[in-house]
Design a protein around this motif. Structure first.
Motif, PDB file in Angstrom:
ATOM      1  N   THR A 217      76.220  17.235  12.283  1.00  0.00           N
ATOM      2  CA  THR A 217      76.000  17.909  11.001  1.00  0.00           C
ATOM      3  C   THR A 217      76.561  19.316  11.025  1.00  0.00           C
ATOM      4  OG1 THR A 217      73.853  18.816  11.670  1.00  0.00           O
ATOM      5  CG2 THR A 217      73.846  16.636  10.648  1.00  0.00           C
ATOM      6  N   LYS A 246      73.102  10.489   6.538  1.00  0.00           N
ATOM      7  CA  LYS A 246      72.620  11.083   5.290  1.00  0.00           C
ATOM      8  C   LYS A 246      71.213  10.601   4.981  1.00  0.00           C
ATOM      9  CE  LYS A 246      73.732  11.478   0.358  1.00  0.00           C
ATOM     10  NZ  LYS A 246      74.744  11.191  -0.698  1.00  0.00           N
ATOM     11  N   VAL A 282      73.208  16.924   0.467  1.00  0.00           N
ATOM     12  CA  VAL A 282      73.753  16.250   1.646  1.00  0.00           C
ATOM     13  C   VAL A 282      74.964  15.423   1.227  1.00  0.00           C
ATOM     14  CG1 VAL A 282      73.262  14.744   3.607  1.00  0.00           C
ATOM     15  CG2 VAL A 282      71.417  16.112   2.605  1.00  0.00           C
TER      16      VAL A 282
END
Length: 304
Positions: A217, A246, A282
Motif C-alpha cells: 500500500t 482493497k 481506496v
C-alpha cells in the motif's frame, strides 16, 4: 538563546541516523525533536524516504536525518529506499549507527559497519533498547562493536522511554560546526504537510493491518483545503495492488477504513493543532511500486 542576528555563537549541522530496519531511528528522532516528524510502527521498513527532523539546543541547530532501514533490497522500491539511506548519510557532518541492543550485530548492521569501513568514515554508536538487555551482555556488545575501530563515541539509550537521549543531544550540540542556522528556529521538519499527512495515514495502515499487506500500500494526499473556520479538509487515496487488498482495507461495511481514518485524523489534529476533516478513498493501481511518479512523490530515485 542569542539574538537571531548574532551569528558568532551559532552552530548548525546534519546528523544522519543509519541502522537496520526497526532499530528505533524514527522513535529516537521524534523524541529529540519533540514531535512526530517520521512515522513509527512495529513493522520493519516503515520509513521510505529521507526525513529531516530539526531541533534547537541553546545556540545549536541540530538537523537529524532519518533514513530508511538498510537491508538487502529485492524490489525497485527497496533499492531506492536503501539508496536514500546512504544518500542521507553521504554529506552529513556526523553519522550515527543505531543498533538494537537486544538484536545485536545482525547481518544488516554488519553490512553498515563494513560499508563505513570501505568509505573510511567514522561514526557515533548508539545502542538502543538497553532496557531489554542484561547489563553484562550490553557491555560485551559495546566492547565488540568498538573493536571495529570506526566508532568515536558510544551512547546507550532507550528511545521509547527517552532515556539517555538528552545526554546525546548535549554532546552533539557542542560538536556541530560553527555557522549560521540553516532553517528558521521554529521549523521542526523539511517534510511538506501534505506528505506528512499521507505518512500519518500510512502509519495507521501499518498499525491496523497484519502481515505483508502494508508493504503493498501507499497513501497520497490529493486535496488540501484550509477552511475559513481554521479547519483543514484533506482527501487522500490509499493505493493497493489488487482488488483483494482493497476489500481487506475497507473491511466489513467499511469499518476498517473508518477506524484507520479516525485514528489518522486524531493524530493529525494533534500535530496540526486544528480540526481536521479527513476523507480516505481506496483505489487499485497495479504495480504502483514500479511507477516513476510514486518515486518522485516520495523524493526517491527511480533508477537507484
Amino acid at each position: 538563546m542569542n539574538d537571531l542576528n548574532d551569528l558568532s555563537t551559532q552552530r548548525a549541522g546534519f546528523v544522519a541516523f543509519v541502522g537496520a530496519p526497526n532499530a528505533g531511528k524514527s522513535t529516537a528522532i521524534n523524541y529529540m525533536v519533540g514531535t512526530k516528524v517520521s512515522i513509527v510502527s512495529p513493522k520493519v521498513q516503515t520509513t521510505r524516504t529521507r526525513v529531516l527532523g530539526i531541533m534547537m539546543k541553546d545556540d545549536s541547530q541540530i538537523i537529524f536525518v532519518d533514513t530508511p532501514g538498510i537491508f538487502a533490497p529485492k524490489r525497485r522500491l527497496d533499492r531506492a529506499m536503501v539508496a536514500a539511506a546512504w544518500g542521507g548519510a553521504a554529506d552529513a557532518d556526523f553519522i550515527v549507527v543505531l543498533v538494537d541492543a537486544k538484536r545485536g550485530i545482525c547481518k544488516e548492521t554488519r553490512n553498515i559497519i563494513d560499508t563505513l569501513k570501505d568509505q573510511k568514515r567514522k561514526a557515533i554508536l548508539i545502542l538502543n533498547k538497553i532496557d531489554l538487555v542484561e547489563k553484562g551482555a550490553l557491555l560485551e556488545l559495546a566492547h565488540t562493536l568498538n573493536e571495529e575501530e570506526i566508532f568515536t563515541d558510544t551512547f546507550m539509550v532507550s528511545a521509547k522511554k527517552g532515556d539517555g537521549l538528552d545526554h546525546f543531544v548535549d554532546f552533539i550540540a557542542g560538536k556541530l560546526p560553527q555557522g549560521p542556522w540553516l532553517f528558521p528556529e521554529d521549523q521542526v521538519s523539511d517534510m511538506p504537510e501534505r506528505l506528512l499527512a499521507a505518512e500519518i495515514t500510512r502509519e495507521q495502515l501499518y498499525l491496523k493491518l497484519r502481515q505483508e499487506l502494508p508493504y503493498s500500500t501507499t497513501v497520497e494526499t490529493e486535496t488540501w483545503e484550509e477552511k475559513q473556520d481554521g479547519s483543514i479538509k484533506i482527501e487522500q487515496v490509499v493505493y493497493v495492488a489488487r482488488d483483494g487488498q482493497k476489500k481487506i482495507i475497507l473491511g466489513k461495511g467499511g469499518q476498517q477504513i473508518k477506524a484507520i481514518g479516525a485514528n489518522a485524523r486524531r493524530e493529525l489534529e494533534e500535530i496540526m493543532d486544528c480540526r481536521v476533516h479527513l476523507f480516505l478513498f481506496v483505489k487499485v493501481r497495479d504495480k504502483w511500486g514500479d511507477d516513476p511518479e510514486r518515486f518522485s512523490y516520495w523524493g526517491l530515485d527511480y533508477n537507484a
